[in-house]
Each structure stands twice: as C-alpha cells, then as structure tokens.
Scaffold this motif. Structure first.
Motif, PDB file in Angstrom:
ATOM      1  N   UNK A  15     -31.863  -0.303  -9.294  1.00 12.59           N
ATOM      2  CA  UNK A  15     -32.536  -1.342  -9.082  1.00 12.59           C
ATOM      3  C   UNK A  15     -32.425  -2.289  -7.843  1.00 12.59           C
ATOM      4  N   UNK A  16     -31.364  -2.914  -7.857  1.00 19.36           N
ATOM      5  CA  UNK A  16     -31.019  -3.630  -6.932  1.00 19.36           C
ATOM      6  C   UNK A  16     -31.173  -3.251  -5.196  1.00 19.36           C
ATOM      7  N   UNK A  17     -31.047  -2.308  -5.239  1.00 22.48           N
ATOM      8  CA  UNK A  17     -31.164  -1.189  -3.430  1.00 22.48           C
ATOM      9  C   UNK A  17     -33.039  -1.063  -3.412  1.00 22.48           C
ATOM     10  N   UNK A  18     -33.386  -1.491  -3.911  1.00 24.96           N
ATOM     11  CA  UNK A  18     -35.109  -1.917  -3.686  1.00 24.96           C
ATOM     12  C   UNK A  18     -35.310  -3.306  -3.295  1.00 24.96           C
ATOM     13  N   UNK A  19     -34.003  -4.108  -3.377  1.00 27.27           N
ATOM     14  CA  UNK A  19     -34.086  -6.030  -3.333  1.00 27.27           C
ATOM     15  C   UNK A  19     -35.545  -5.855  -1.779  1.00 27.27           C
ATOM     16  N   UNK A  20     -35.821  -6.998  -1.683  1.00 28.05           N
ATOM     17  CA  UNK A  20     -36.412  -7.965  -0.695  1.00 28.05           C
ATOM     18  C   UNK A  20     -35.119  -7.347   0.948  1.00 28.05           C
ATOM     19  N   UNK A  21     -35.913  -7.130   1.548  1.00 30.20           N
ATOM     20  CA  UNK A  21     -34.611  -7.134   3.098  1.00 30.20           C
ATOM     21  C   UNK A  21     -35.682  -7.687   3.922  1.00 30.20           C
ATOM     22  N   UNK A  22     -36.450  -7.464   4.453  1.00 29.46           N
ATOM     23  CA  UNK A  22     -36.952  -8.289   5.559  1.00 29.46           C
ATOM     24  C   UNK A  22     -38.435  -8.620   5.903  1.00 29.46           C
ATOM     25  N   UNK A  23     -39.084 -10.177   6.429  1.00 36.28           N
ATOM     26  CA  UNK A  23     -40.451 -10.320   6.345  1.00 36.28           C
ATOM     27  C   UNK A  23     -41.316  -8.739   6.133  1.00 36.28           C
ATOM     28  N   UNK A  24     -42.140  -8.805   5.062  1.00 38.41           N
ATOM     29  CA  UNK A  24     -43.149  -8.139   5.191  1.00 38.41           C
ATOM     30  C   UNK A  24     -42.895  -6.861   3.708  1.00 38.41           C
ATOM     31  N   UNK A  25     -41.753  -7.354   3.191  1.00 40.41           N
ATOM     32  CA  UNK A  25     -41.588  -5.730   1.808  1.00 40.41           C
ATOM     33  C   UNK A  25     -41.462  -6.397   0.915  1.00 40.41           C
TER      34      UNK A  25
END
Length: 112
Positions: A2-12
């Motif tokens: 689940x942690x691989x789908x974390x927020x990474x860039x604006x708009x996520x």
C-alpha cells in the motif's frame, strides 16, 4: 505494498502522504488520528481454542496390553479472519501490540 501508492507529486490522490526527512509534515500525522481516516472495519472472526482427541478402540488396546489409549491435539489462537489491513491484532485495534501466539500441542495418554 500500500505504501508504494503514496502521494509523490502535486495532483496525486492517495490515502498515504508523501515522505520527507524533516518534521514539516508532522501536523498531518497528528490530525489523522482525529479524522475519519483513523476509523475502519475491524470486525474479525477468531478460533481461539480447539481440542481433538481419539480414543483407541478396545481390541487395539488389548493387543498393546494397556487399559486405555488416547491420542490428542490441542490448539490455541488457531486463526483470525479480518478485512482490516495493517493491524497486527484487530481485537485492540493496534499496530503496536503483537497478535496472540499460536500454540499447537499434542500427545498420547496411556493407562496401564
């Protein structure tokens, strides 16, 4: 996973915030505890104790020259079924307490 789908860039859009190495996001961590993100389905089904035994029939015990003979298996905390993710123990809804230990023991009881 689940942690691989974390927020990474604006708009996520994600259920997990972005990672960082300072304390700039610490406020969001504390706010989550009082939001609806801290609540979920923690229903569970648990088989706590189970015992199975078999009494050996009299013709067999007579041949073995014993009065009675029993074979048994005992189990504690056999399994837990829960839809809750990332909870080690759904009974107390905690990530910090370990689940109950599974213990399986067996033996033979003979009366001479």
């Amino acid at each position: 996973v689940d942690q691989l789908q974390r927020w990474q860039k604006p708009g996520d859009v994600s259920a997990f915030e972005r990672y960082n190495s300072n304390y700039s996001l610490i406020g969001a961590y504390f706010y989550e505890g009082s939001s609806t993100a801290a609540f979920g389905n923690t229903s569970y089904i648990r088989l706590t104790n189970c015992s199975l035994s078999y009494q050996i029939p009299k013709p067999v015990t007579d041949r073995l020259r014993v009065q009675s003979l029993r074979v048994f298996v005992d189990g504690q905390n056999i399994f837990t079924i829960t839809p809750a993710k990332n909870l080690l123990n759904p009974e107390n809804e905690s990530n910090s307490s370990l689940p109950y230990l599974r213990i399986i023991s067996g033996g033979i009881q003979a009366d001479f």
